[in-house]
Design a protein around this motif. Sequence first.
Motif, short mmCIF file in Angstrom:
data_model
loop_
_atom_site.label_atom_id
_atom_site.label_comp_id
_atom_site.label_asym_id
_atom_site.label_seq_id
_atom_site.Cartn_x
_atom_site.Cartn_y
_atom_site.Cartn_z
N ASN A 51 19.37 12.01 -35.88
CA ASN A 51 20.31 12.26 -36.88
C ASN A 51 21.45 13.28 -36.31
N MET A 53 21.15 16.38 -35.41
CA MET A 53 20.89 17.83 -35.74
C MET A 53 20.79 18.68 -34.55
N VAL A 81 28.33 13.69 -39.92
CA VAL A 81 28.31 13.72 -41.27
C VAL A 81 27.81 12.52 -41.87
N ARG A 84 24.16 11.73 -40.75
CA ARG A 84 23.26 12.46 -41.42
C ARG A 84 23.10 12.02 -42.98
N ARG A 85 24.12 11.39 -43.43
CA ARG A 85 23.74 10.82 -44.76
C ARG A 85 23.16 9.29 -44.62
N MET A 89 16.41 13.97 -43.49
CA MET A 89 15.33 14.84 -42.66
C MET A 89 14.74 15.85 -43.56
N ALA A 108 22.14 18.08 -54.85
CA ALA A 108 23.01 19.06 -53.85
C ALA A 108 23.65 18.21 -52.97
N GLY A 109 23.10 17.17 -52.36
CA GLY A 109 23.55 16.34 -51.32
C GLY A 109 24.43 15.27 -51.84
N LEU A 112 27.65 18.04 -53.12
CA LEU A 112 28.20 18.65 -52.44
C LEU A 112 29.28 17.79 -51.12
N SER A 113 28.68 16.57 -51.25
CA SER A 113 29.10 15.72 -49.97
C SER A 113 29.96 14.63 -50.70
N ARG A 162 15.22 15.68 -52.55
CA ARG A 162 16.59 16.13 -52.42
C ARG A 162 17.01 14.88 -51.14
N ALA A 163 16.23 14.82 -50.07
CA ALA A 163 16.72 13.79 -49.11
C ALA A 163 16.65 12.33 -49.43
N ILE A 166 19.91 10.82 -51.75
CA ILE A 166 21.15 10.54 -51.09
C ILE A 166 21.23 8.97 -50.55
#
Lengths: 259, 345
Positions: A51, A53, A81, A84-85, A89, A108-109, A112-113, A162-163, A166
């Motif tokens: 991804n 990173m 970006v 990673r969406r 991870m 958050a994801g 903020l995105s 959280r992961a 999204i």
Amino acid sequence: MSKRIDLVDLDIFYGDFLAVEQVTLTVNPRSVTAFIGPSGCGKSSVLRSINRMHELVPGAYVTGEVLLDNEDVYGVDVDPVLVRRTIGMVFQRPNPFPTMSIYDNVVAGLRLSKRRRRSKDLDDVVERSLRSANLWAEVKDRVDRPGAGLSGGQQQRLCIARAIAIEPEVLLMDEPCSALDPISTLAIEDLIHELKDTYTIVIVTHNMQQAARVSSTTAFFNVNAVGEPGRLIEIGETSQIFSNPRVKQTEDYVSGRFG
Amino acid sequence: MTTVPILTGRRLPRWSTPVVAAAAILVGLVLQFGGISPLGLAPALFAAIGFIVARSTWSWILEGRRHATDRLMGSLVVGALLLALVPLVWILITVAIRGYSVMNTEFITGTMRNIGPRVEGGGIGHAFVGTLQQVGIAALISLPIGIMTAIQLVEYGRGKTLSRWISFFVDVMTGVPSIVAGLFIYTAVILTFGFSQSGFAAGLALTILMIPVVVRSTEEMLRIVPNSLREGALALGIPKWRVITFVVLPTAISGIITGAMLAIARVAGETAPLLLTTFLAQDVNFNAFDGSQTALPTFIWDQISRGTAPAIDRAWGGAYALILFVLVLYAAARVIAAVFAPARE
């Protein structure tokens, strides 16, 4: 949802140092693939290059291809970006955002995105994600409390929630249980079993029993000596890797006679 | 059957430290009032050394060498601390006592207009206005620049040549003597462009001194934000600038604010650059862009240079007001830091 990943002739560099050499493997959708191997063999680097990173480390880059349903993650116009969406991870140590509540951590994801959403939608996302992460029952009355106040295992499930909030296609897990006690580990493993029906999951683990318990495919990485590149030694069905490995190194490792 | 304890050793009684200390102080007082200085040492110093030697020796005899060494080193460390505190406490007490005697409403709100050096009265109102405006201007300019520079250094420029150069020059700027900053603004702004001396020019000089302090303190705070938070946020597909704005900065904000307040407090006490850039005024001047302004440090300097008793009293009063001002800033920094600190259960 859930896509296939193909790594083709992947070389991973940290500056001049070749850390992993010539990895070619396929990760099937809706399955759990485990990466096992000794420390320093490059399994985490391989995971982090899926991804993008890996390139966050100054001087780090890869050559070769990482294909997500035949689309190259390292293509010319690809936005990391967006990668990673699509490929989420979970890290070794739970890392909830300390300034945010449980609720805010989960969204958050999204917040903020992407564009602003109606708060009703976000409420639904929070409940759905926390339910998927088997955390809803424990925190539903205190989602506005700080995420850092949860136990280690709960924090890790919060990070998984959280992961998946999204809605990625793929979930990468970098030793997600190594900082957790056996009961929390069991909770995460149960969760992985449920998530594999929806997501493509790749998990790096030091724990061979864990690999045997959760994965359908296992890849064994090894490194000859410090300073030499790590290599993919063998990949196959988990039962075959643990009971009837084709390569001597794999057999030595899974049977504990390593070295 | 009784067991012989093997884990306990003989220790000095709890009362040993106060008793030895009391004895040392007593000896010191006797020597002081007897006018004796043994071995050519001042009585207080003799008493301090006597305390350390007596307690360490007693400890060695009773407890053994390891405990004696521990007590000796402990005494030396505490002694160094006390020694370092002496000038600080001394200054604070002197300023408080001498400044308090002239402190009243008239002193805070009044100005030095039509008040000669031999006359009592007058006040620091004009200087307070000057300090607030000049330091405010400096803060308005240097906080954004300093914080953004630190963000560039930590978040974008790790290991890059440009940031190494920026970092180097920030270090150089930290070492610039304050009068050089004033001289620079004097030649570059006032002489070259023909502006008059003003509070704004003074603010610019203070900016030069403030930026490196803000950069360094913000940098420290950003560096202690765990990388795992950045990675966690980036892995969610959050764009980098939003990661910095909504994850990294909120995590570090309390430390950044504390650093900013300390930087403000530091430049609030500068004298030399103000003399070159705005000099002095005896009356209040609310316009920071035209004409001289007095600030608290230059007020003190001005009054001391007059040399008369009422003027020197006013200088102490100004010093007291400056210390209180800085103290209020420190207190505000602590409160703000506590309010913004990451929530913990």
